[in-house]
Design an enzyme around this catalytic site. Structure first.
Site, PDB file in Angstrom:
ATOM      1  N   SER A 164      45.829  36.659  41.507  1.00 17.10           N
ATOM      2  CA  SER A 164      45.948  35.252  41.923  1.00 17.10           C
ATOM      3  C   SER A 164      44.737  34.447  41.497  1.00 17.10           C
ATOM      4  O   SER A 164      44.749  33.231  41.640  1.00 17.10           O
ATOM      5  CB  SER A 164      46.200  35.136  43.428  1.00 17.10           C
ATOM      6  OG  SER A 164      45.421  36.030  44.140  1.00 17.10           O
TER       7      SER A 164
ATOM      8  N   HIS B 223      52.819  36.197  38.817  1.00 20.64           N
ATOM      9  CA  HIS B 223      52.189  35.945  40.106  1.00 20.64           C
ATOM     10  C   HIS B 223      53.235  35.657  41.187  1.00 20.64           C
ATOM     11  O   HIS B 223      53.826  34.574  41.231  1.00 20.64           O
ATOM     12  CB  HIS B 223      51.216  34.757  39.964  1.00 20.64           C
ATOM     13  CG  HIS B 223      50.407  34.479  41.186  1.00 20.64           C
ATOM     14  ND1 HIS B 223      49.984  33.218  41.563  1.00 20.64           N
ATOM     15  CD2 HIS B 223      49.940  35.311  42.150  1.00 20.64           C
ATOM     16  CE1 HIS B 223      49.296  33.296  42.677  1.00 20.64           C
ATOM     17  NE2 HIS B 223      49.256  34.546  43.057  1.00 20.64           N
TER      18      HIS B 223
ATOM     19  N   GLU C  55      54.889  32.568  39.360  1.00 19.45           N
ATOM     20  CA  GLU C  55      54.200  31.861  38.277  1.00 19.45           C
ATOM     21  C   GLU C  55      54.067  32.835  37.107  1.00 19.45           C
ATOM     22  O   GLU C  55      53.473  33.912  37.259  1.00 19.45           O
ATOM     23  CB  GLU C  55      52.816  31.389  38.727  1.00 19.45           C
ATOM     24  CG  GLU C  55      52.859  30.276  39.774  1.00 19.45           C
ATOM     25  CD  GLU C  55      51.473  29.840  40.245  1.00 19.45           C
ATOM     26  OE1 GLU C  55      51.303  28.660  40.594  1.00 19.45           O
ATOM     27  OE2 GLU C  55      50.552  30.686  40.273  1.00 19.45           O
TER      28      GLU C  55
ATOM     29  N   ASN D  68      47.621  27.394  43.559  1.00 17.58           N
ATOM     30  CA  ASN D  68      46.304  27.475  44.187  1.00 17.58           C
ATOM     31  C   ASN D  68      45.378  26.356  43.743  1.00 17.58           C
ATOM     32  O   ASN D  68      44.327  26.141  44.333  1.00 17.58           O
ATOM     33  CB  ASN D  68      45.664  28.838  43.927  1.00 17.58           C
ATOM     34  CG  ASN D  68      46.171  29.866  44.928  1.00 17.58           C
ATOM     35  OD1 ASN D  68      46.599  29.505  46.021  1.00 17.58           O
ATOM     36  ND2 ASN D  68      46.142  31.119  44.554  1.00 17.58           N
TER      37      ASN D  68
HETATM   38  P1  NAI Z   1      46.303  45.434  48.972  1.00 16.30           P
HETATM   39  O1  NAI Z   1      44.913  45.750  49.299  1.00 16.30           O
HETATM   40  O2  NAI Z   1      47.306  45.279  50.059  1.00 16.30           O
HETATM   41  O3  NAI Z   1      46.879  46.521  47.961  1.00 16.30           O
HETATM   42  C1  NAI Z   1      46.204  46.945  46.815  1.00 16.30           C
HETATM   43  C2  NAI Z   1      46.628  48.375  46.502  1.00 16.30           C
HETATM   44  O4  NAI Z   1      46.130  48.721  45.222  1.00 16.30           O
HETATM   45  C3  NAI Z   1      46.058  49.396  47.479  1.00 16.30           C
HETATM   46  O5  NAI Z   1      47.094  50.224  47.944  1.00 16.30           O
HETATM   47  C4  NAI Z   1      45.039  50.172  46.667  1.00 16.30           C
HETATM   48  O6  NAI Z   1      44.942  51.521  47.033  1.00 16.30           O
HETATM   49  C5  NAI Z   1      45.597  50.032  45.268  1.00 16.30           C
HETATM   50  N1  NAI Z   1      44.595  50.135  44.233  1.00 16.30           N
HETATM   51  C6  NAI Z   1      43.335  49.640  44.219  1.00 16.30           C
HETATM   52  N2  NAI Z   1      42.721  49.952  43.073  1.00 16.30           N
HETATM   53  C7  NAI Z   1      43.619  50.664  42.333  1.00 16.30           C
HETATM   54  C8  NAI Z   1      43.582  51.245  41.043  1.00 16.30           C
HETATM   55  N3  NAI Z   1      42.510  51.196  40.296  1.00 16.30           N
HETATM   56  N4  NAI Z   1      44.701  51.860  40.605  1.00 16.30           N
HETATM   57  C9  NAI Z   1      45.803  51.933  41.364  1.00 16.30           C
HETATM   58  N5  NAI Z   1      45.883  51.397  42.601  1.00 16.30           N
HETATM   59  C10 NAI Z   1      44.800  50.778  43.069  1.00 16.30           C
HETATM   60  O7  NAI Z   1      46.233  44.103  48.066  1.00 16.30           O
HETATM   61  P2  NAI Z   1      47.340  42.993  47.831  1.00 16.30           P
HETATM   62  O8  NAI Z   1      47.199  41.938  48.838  1.00 16.30           O
HETATM   63  O9  NAI Z   1      48.659  43.647  47.631  1.00 16.30           O
HETATM   64  O10 NAI Z   1      46.832  42.370  46.431  1.00 16.30           O
HETATM   65  C11 NAI Z   1      47.008  43.028  45.200  1.00 16.30           C
HETATM   66  C12 NAI Z   1      46.886  42.022  44.063  1.00 16.30           C
HETATM   67  O11 NAI Z   1      47.827  40.972  44.246  1.00 16.30           O
HETATM   68  C13 NAI Z   1      45.529  41.339  43.923  1.00 16.30           C
HETATM   69  O12 NAI Z   1      45.296  41.134  42.547  1.00 16.30           O
HETATM   70  C14 NAI Z   1      45.743  40.013  44.620  1.00 16.30           C
HETATM   71  O13 NAI Z   1      44.901  39.009  44.130  1.00 16.30           O
HETATM   72  C15 NAI Z   1      47.183  39.712  44.239  1.00 16.30           C
HETATM   73  N6  NAI Z   1      47.904  38.817  45.143  1.00 16.30           N
HETATM   74  C16 NAI Z   1      47.799  38.925  46.502  1.00 16.30           C
HETATM   75  C17 NAI Z   1      48.511  38.065  47.331  1.00 16.30           C
HETATM   76  C18 NAI Z   1      48.416  38.190  48.817  1.00 16.30           C
HETATM   77  O14 NAI Z   1      48.789  37.222  49.500  1.00 16.30           O
HETATM   78  N7  NAI Z   1      47.968  39.297  49.368  1.00 16.30           N
HETATM   79  C19 NAI Z   1      49.396  37.026  46.780  1.00 16.30           C
HETATM   80  C20 NAI Z   1      49.495  37.055  45.344  1.00 16.30           C
HETATM   81  C21 NAI Z   1      48.738  37.894  44.575  1.00 16.30           C
END
Ligand code: NAI
Length: 511
Positions: free
Chosen positions: A129, A150, A162, A200
């Protein structure tokens, strides 16, 4: 950025890889599996991908209970998701969506491994994001295959996707992702990889102007929330929304967009919000933000004026969107078509009510050589709005607020009397949202139609900011901005050059 290229979605037989099985990754895996694709789910933490799959199975079970899905369909969705133990297992994937930790170096290294595992024409998509798609692609052998995809949280429920193109992204790759998102029942939009992408970036003023109005002493959070929802038609007030998102997250996004635009004052973060972050008052998740979420705590009520007497004389000058309600109110009205007042001015018991044009009531009184001036706010729909904000000039007599309040109450509005700040609440917020949207279009981040779609589908705005501005009148929106700029004397309020061009050239954004 157009849809001129032939767009075909990936066939349902195409395997989708999802990396990261957290909040977003699990949601994306669910969306792809529900659409009918085989899904490979990977997470770096042992057991996390299985946990993500189990979570999806629970969601499916709930949908069956509610009668929204048959047991057989639910079982099929879950069966389509396979947990894999290594990135090398992503070989069969035609599209790999990454939703891991928000760090450029980690994303680059993960995509480097993925690139080695998949076919040359497989598409790599990041759900980032805030990171640049161009920068993530810079270390890849095939950066033309990388695109932003996105999703919004929760991914299965929010329609917007997006589709972000970096400098090297092949247009055909963006088109396939766009078409695939559409086939998954989503509302995709195209955007260039620029800080904040569409949502955003364009949404910043929704929070920022509310914070500014409190900081200027215009009104308290509860009143601003009530005015923006009950008059502006927004689903959630900005303070409620910031408390929900979390101030740490919202403040970090504001800072990242501000820094990324080389500290353009348009995106200046707020000290009011920084204070909450410093205090650890992060919103609902910490039990306290602008509002108190402790057990038994009561939410502060918005300012509401006590019942006032209906005015004896009402003069309507020219056209006003309040006409329907004035007629329904039974008030006796004199109509004056051409005189010294602008269209929309209403004079009640000698008090001049002016729709907000971005100036303070005090300025209008001084500049127009009047005393009893009250400004009233913009409404999404004056016919149905439940509440209105008004502010009186410093020169006005105490009777002015009383007469204005009595008038709006006779029309069925709850009246919130606020302090005299430029642009009041809705007029100022909507003008700044439209201004940011116009700049995004001018800078070729996205088309006007896609900016509007993004704001209605991604953050549930009642109207796209550009279509809304056209409805209000681009000249009026431009006036509001110019007046905010002249009054506040900050670069932040400079009107978008494209908006000025549309006003002078007589065009529209969608025409
Ligand atoms: P989260 O923390 O809930 O999940 C991330 C997952 O990725 C975890 O299970 C973690 O173990 C895993 N992970 C971390 N490093 C890793 C790697 N090197 N290889 C494989 N798995 C790995 O995070 P969330 O909220 O799901 O966010 C993930 C992405 O989505 C980020 O880039 C964030 O900016 C983006 N995003 C988040 C939104 C939100 O509202 N939470 C909305 C839109 C995008």
């Amino acid at each position: 950025m157009s849809n001129a290229l032939p767009s075909s979605a990936l066939p349902l037989s195409a395997t989708i890889g999802v990396i990261g099985a957290g909040t977003m990754g699990a949601g994306i895996a669910q969306v792809a599996a529900q659409a009918g694709h085989p899904v490979l789910l990977y997470d770096a933490i042992d057991g996390a991908a299985q946990k993500g799959k189990d979570g999806i199975a629970k969601v499916m079970a709930r949908l069956v209970e509610k009668g929204k899905l048959t047991q057989a369909d639910a079982d099929a969705v879950v069966a389509r998701i396979s947990v894999i133990g290594a990135l090398a297992d992503l070989g069969p994937a035609k599209l790999v969506v990454e939703a891991i930790v928000e760090r450029l170096d980690v994303k680059q290294s993960v995509f480097g491994e993925v690139e080695a595992a998949v076919a040359d024409d497989a598409i790599l998509a990041s759900n980032t994001s805030s990171l640049s798609i161009t920068a993530i692609g810079a270390t890849l052998h095939r950066p033309h295959n990388l695109v932003g995809m996105h999703f919004f949280n929760p991914a299965p429920l929010m329609a917007l996707v997006e589709v972000i193109s970096g400098v090297a992204t092949a247009p055909a790759v963006a088109e396939v992702v766009y078409a695939t998102a559409k086939a998954w029942g989503k509302a995709p939009v195209h955007a260039a990889s620029t800080p904040g992408f569409i949502v955003n970036r364009v949404a910043r003023p929704y929070y920022a102007e509310a914070l500014r109005v409190t900081q200027e002493g215009g009104a308290d959070p509860a009143t601003i929330d009530a005015v923006l929802t009950e008059c502006g038609g927004f689903r959630m007030g900005p303070f409620d929304l910031m408390d929900l998102i979390g101030h740490d997250v919202n403040y970090a996004v504001t800072n990242s967009v501000f820094d990324a635009y080389y500290k353009d004052k348009r995106f200046l973060p707020s000290l009011v919000q920084k204070d909450l972050v410093d205090a650890g008052w992060l919103g609902r998740k910490s039990g306290r933000g602008f509002y108190d979420y402790a057990e038994g705590a009561t939410k502060p009520a918005p300012a509401i004026a006590a019942p006032a007497k209906a005015p004896t004389t009402v003069e309507v000058h020219g056209e006003t969107p309040l006409d329907g309600r004035i007629k329904a109110s039974g008030l006796t009205v004199t109509r004056i078509d051409e005189d010294e007042y602008e269209d929309g001015v209403i004079v009640v018991d000698g008090v001049v009510l002016v729709p907000s044009d971005g100036r303070m009531a005090t300025e209008i009184a001084a500049e127009e050589i009047l005393t009893d001036v009250v400004v009233y706010d913009l409404a999404l729909d004056y016919g149905t709005a439940k509440r209105i904000a008004i502010a009186a000039a410093d020169q006005a007599s105490p009777n002015a607020v009383e007469a204005a309040t009595g008038f709006f109450q006779a029309l069925g509005f709850a009246v919130s009397v606020i302090d005299d700040v430029p642009g009041l609440i809705v007029a100022r917020t909507v003008a700044m949202l439209a201004n940011e949207a116009a700049d995004a279009v001018a800078q070729r981040v996205a088309s006007a139609a896609d900016v509007d779609l993004a704001m209605t589908k991604g953050v549930n705005y009642p109207r796209g900011p550009l279509a809304w501005a056209e409805d209000i009148g681009l000249d009026r929106v431009h006036d509001i901005l110019n007046n905010l700029f002249d009054t506040i004397k900050e670069d932040r309020y400079r009107p978008s050059v494209l908006l000025r061009r549309k006003v002078l050239g007589g065009g529209t954004f969608h025409g």
